[in-house]
Scaffold this motif. Structure first.
Motif, PDB file in Angstrom:
ATOM      1  N   ILE A  94       0.841  -1.193   0.000  1.00 55.49           N
ATOM      2  CA  ILE A  94       0.000   0.000   0.000  1.00 55.49           C
ATOM      3  C   ILE A  94       0.879   1.248   0.000  1.00 55.49           C
ATOM      4  O   ILE A  94       2.018   1.214   0.494  1.00 55.49           O
ATOM      5  N   ALA A  95       0.340   2.334  -0.568  1.00 62.41           N
ATOM      6  CA  ALA A  95       1.004   3.637  -0.518  1.00 62.41           C
ATOM      7  C   ALA A  95       0.173   4.574   0.351  1.00 62.41           C
ATOM      8  O   ALA A  95      -1.041   4.681   0.173  1.00 62.41           O
ATOM      9  N   VAL A  96       0.831   5.244   1.293  1.00 61.79           N
ATOM     10  CA  VAL A  96       0.193   6.215   2.175  1.00 61.79           C
ATOM     11  C   VAL A  96       0.845   7.566   1.888  1.00 61.79           C
ATOM     12  O   VAL A  96       2.039   7.746   2.131  1.00 61.79           O
ATOM     13  N   LEU A  97       0.057   8.498   1.341  1.00 64.85           N
ATOM     14  CA  LEU A  97       0.617   9.740   0.820  1.00 64.85           C
ATOM     15  C   LEU A  97      -0.005  10.954   1.505  1.00 64.85           C
ATOM     16  O   LEU A  97      -1.232  11.079   1.556  1.00 64.85           O
ATOM     17  N   ASP A  98       0.851  11.847   1.990  1.00 67.82           N
ATOM     18  CA  ASP A  98       0.359  13.128   2.474  1.00 67.82           C
ATOM     19  C   ASP A  98       0.006  13.985   1.264  1.00 67.82           C
ATOM     20  O   ASP A  98       0.742  14.019   0.271  1.00 67.82           O
ATOM     21  N   VAL A  99      -1.111  14.682   1.325  1.00 68.46           N
ATOM     22  CA  VAL A  99      -1.568  15.472   0.186  1.00 68.46           C
ATOM     23  C   VAL A  99      -0.739  16.738   0.010  1.00 68.46           C
ATOM     24  O   VAL A  99      -0.331  17.094  -1.102  1.00 68.46           O
ATOM     25  N   GLN A 100      -0.467  17.438   1.106  1.00 70.82           N
ATOM     26  CA  GLN A 100       0.203  18.738   1.025  1.00 70.82           C
ATOM     27  C   GLN A 100       1.706  18.566   1.169  1.00 70.82           C
ATOM     28  O   GLN A 100       2.238  18.453   2.271  1.00 70.82           O
ATOM     29  N   LEU A 101       2.374  18.538   0.015  1.00 67.75           N
ATOM     30  CA  LEU A 101       3.819  18.378  -0.043  1.00 67.75           C
ATOM     31  C   LEU A 101       4.414  19.550  -0.814  1.00 67.75           C
ATOM     32  O   LEU A 101       3.746  20.153  -1.658  1.00 67.75           O
ATOM     33  N   PRO A 119      -3.101  -0.161  -3.653  1.00 63.78           N
ATOM     34  CA  PRO A 119      -3.999   0.697  -2.872  1.00 63.78           C
ATOM     35  C   PRO A 119      -3.303   1.991  -2.472  1.00 63.78           C
ATOM     36  O   PRO A 119      -2.124   1.982  -2.103  1.00 63.78           O
ATOM     37  N   ILE A 120      -4.039   3.097  -2.550  1.00 67.24           N
ATOM     38  CA  ILE A 120      -3.496   4.406  -2.195  1.00 67.24           C
ATOM     39  C   ILE A 120      -4.390   5.038  -1.134  1.00 67.24           C
ATOM     40  O   ILE A 120      -5.609   5.155  -1.319  1.00 67.24           O
ATOM     41  N   LEU A 121      -3.761   5.436  -0.036  1.00 70.08           N
ATOM     42  CA  LEU A 121      -4.465   6.097   1.062  1.00 70.08           C
ATOM     43  C   LEU A 121      -3.872   7.489   1.231  1.00 70.08           C
ATOM     44  O   LEU A 121      -2.662   7.634   1.419  1.00 70.08           O
ATOM     45  N   LEU A 175      -4.024   2.075  10.773  1.00 69.41           N
ATOM     46  CA  LEU A 175      -3.692   0.671  10.546  1.00 69.41           C
ATOM     47  C   LEU A 175      -4.900  -0.107  10.039  1.00 69.41           C
ATOM     48  O   LEU A 175      -4.797  -0.916   9.109  1.00 69.41           O
ATOM     49  N   ILE A 176      -6.065   0.113  10.630  1.00 74.00           N
ATOM     50  CA  ILE A 176      -7.267  -0.603  10.216  1.00 74.00           C
ATOM     51  C   ILE A 176      -7.626  -0.266   8.769  1.00 74.00           C
ATOM     52  O   ILE A 176      -7.942  -1.147   7.964  1.00 74.00           O
ATOM     53  N   ARG A 177      -7.560   1.001   8.412  1.00 73.31           N
ATOM     54  CA  ARG A 177      -7.901   1.401   7.044  1.00 73.31           C
ATOM     55  C   ARG A 177      -6.918   0.804   6.036  1.00 73.31           C
ATOM     56  O   ARG A 177      -7.308   0.368   4.948  1.00 73.31           O
ATOM     57  N   MET A 178      -5.645   0.779   6.386  1.00 70.80           N
ATOM     58  CA  MET A 178      -4.665   0.184   5.489  1.00 70.80           C
ATOM     59  C   MET A 178      -4.925  -1.303   5.289  1.00 70.80           C
ATOM     60  O   MET A 178      -4.907  -1.816   4.167  1.00 70.80           O
ATOM     61  N   ARG A 179      -5.164  -2.004   6.390  1.00 71.48           N
ATOM     62  CA  ARG A 179      -5.409  -3.449   6.290  1.00 71.48           C
ATOM     63  C   ARG A 179      -6.655  -3.725   5.464  1.00 71.48           C
ATOM     64  O   ARG A 179      -6.686  -4.677   4.670  1.00 71.48           O
ATOM     65  N   ASN A 180      -7.689  -2.930   5.644  1.00 73.54           N
ATOM     66  CA  ASN A 180      -8.911  -3.140   4.864  1.00 73.54           C
ATOM     67  C   ASN A 180      -8.653  -2.983   3.376  1.00 73.54           C
ATOM     68  O   ASN A 180      -9.143  -3.770   2.552  1.00 73.54           O
ATOM     69  N   LEU A 181      -7.886  -1.958   3.003  1.00 72.61           N
ATOM     70  CA  LEU A 181      -7.595  -1.739   1.589  1.00 72.61           C
ATOM     71  C   LEU A 181      -6.762  -2.872   1.008  1.00 72.61           C
ATOM     72  O   LEU A 181      -7.018  -3.338  -0.111  1.00 72.61           O
TER      73      LEU A 181
END
Length: 239
Positions: free
Chosen positions: A48-55, A75-77, A110-116
């Motif tokens: 999974i990729a977890v990305l901050d929007v404001q960079l 999956p992208i969160l 963690l829960i949202r990542m695992r679900n994706l």
């Protein structure tokens, strides 16, 4: 779970990385536009990729679009401090599968990542996380069970609130540091170091001190202008 994490704020990035790694995740944390480019090249190696929007430079949404084009099943969160509906829509249009508004709890992340990840790979694709061995602590005659959120001893039994248990656990995990900075605690537990949460931290520190005072030589020391230090029975201290 192997995680690509893109976050430019150094303190928050370090805290999220350490917190997830303590929960059996493998985290590659990238910062800045150049590291973002490196992340794009390695994205196939992650669940999974977890990305901050404001960079700075390119936004997390732009990087998310590139990831989606190159790795359609990744999956992208998105992590965002924005709260308007149009911002959520923009995230989904940029290839995101889900988003979390800052501040967020590590449990929710963690829960949202695992679900994706499980939705992509099939139900129960990842095993349930094991109970960490260090989620129970002996504090002199007191016993702290983080998962049960209890503090028990020969003459005491306290049911902790979720936040009290989180705070005591954080102090224990970092007890070997000469000082535990307030800002680190606030970002780890609340995701924000603003005035309101800072006052909440003061309240929870006072509550924990009340619970711990039944045990001799067990105390939370305030380091003025810096943060705290947890002293356990038997610890040597000059304070």
């Amino acid at each position: 779970m192997r995680i690509l994490y893109l976050e430019d704020e150094p303190v928050l990035g370090r805290i999220v990385k350490e917190s997830l790694e303590s929960r059996d995740c493998s985290v590659d944390w990238f910062t800045s536009e150049s590291s973002g480019a490196a992340a794009l090249q390695a994205a196939n190696d992650y669940h999974i990729a977890v990305l901050d929007v404001q960079l700075p430079g390119r936004s997390g949404l732009a990087i998310g679009k590139e990831l989606r084009a190159k790795w359609p099943r990744l999956p992208i969160l998105y992590l965002t401090a924005r709260i308007q509906a149009k911002d959520a829509v923009a995230g989904f249009e940029a290839g995101g599968n889900d988003y979390i508004r800052k501040p967020f709890s590590m449990e929710e992340l963690l829960i949202r990542m695992r679900n994706l990840v499980n939705m992509r790979s099939g139900e129960s694709a990842l095993p349930a996380p094991r109970r960490p061995e260090n989620e129970q602590w002996a504090l002199g005659d007191l016993q702290f069970d983080y998962l049960e959120m209890t503090l028990t001893g020969p003459d005491t039994s306290v049911s902790l609130s979720h936040r009290e248990a989180q705070l005591l656990r954080y102090l224990l995990l970092h007890r070997h540091k000469p000082q535990i900075e307030r800002r680190d605690i606030l970002l780890a537990l609340w995701g924000d170091d603003g005035f309101f949460h800072s006052r909440n931290l003061d309240v929870y520190i006072r509550k924990l001190r009340t619970y711990l005072q039944v045990e001799d030589d067990l105390r939370i020391i305030t380091l003025r202008g810096v943060g705290y230090r947890l002293i356990l029975p038997g610890d040597a201290t000059d304070t």
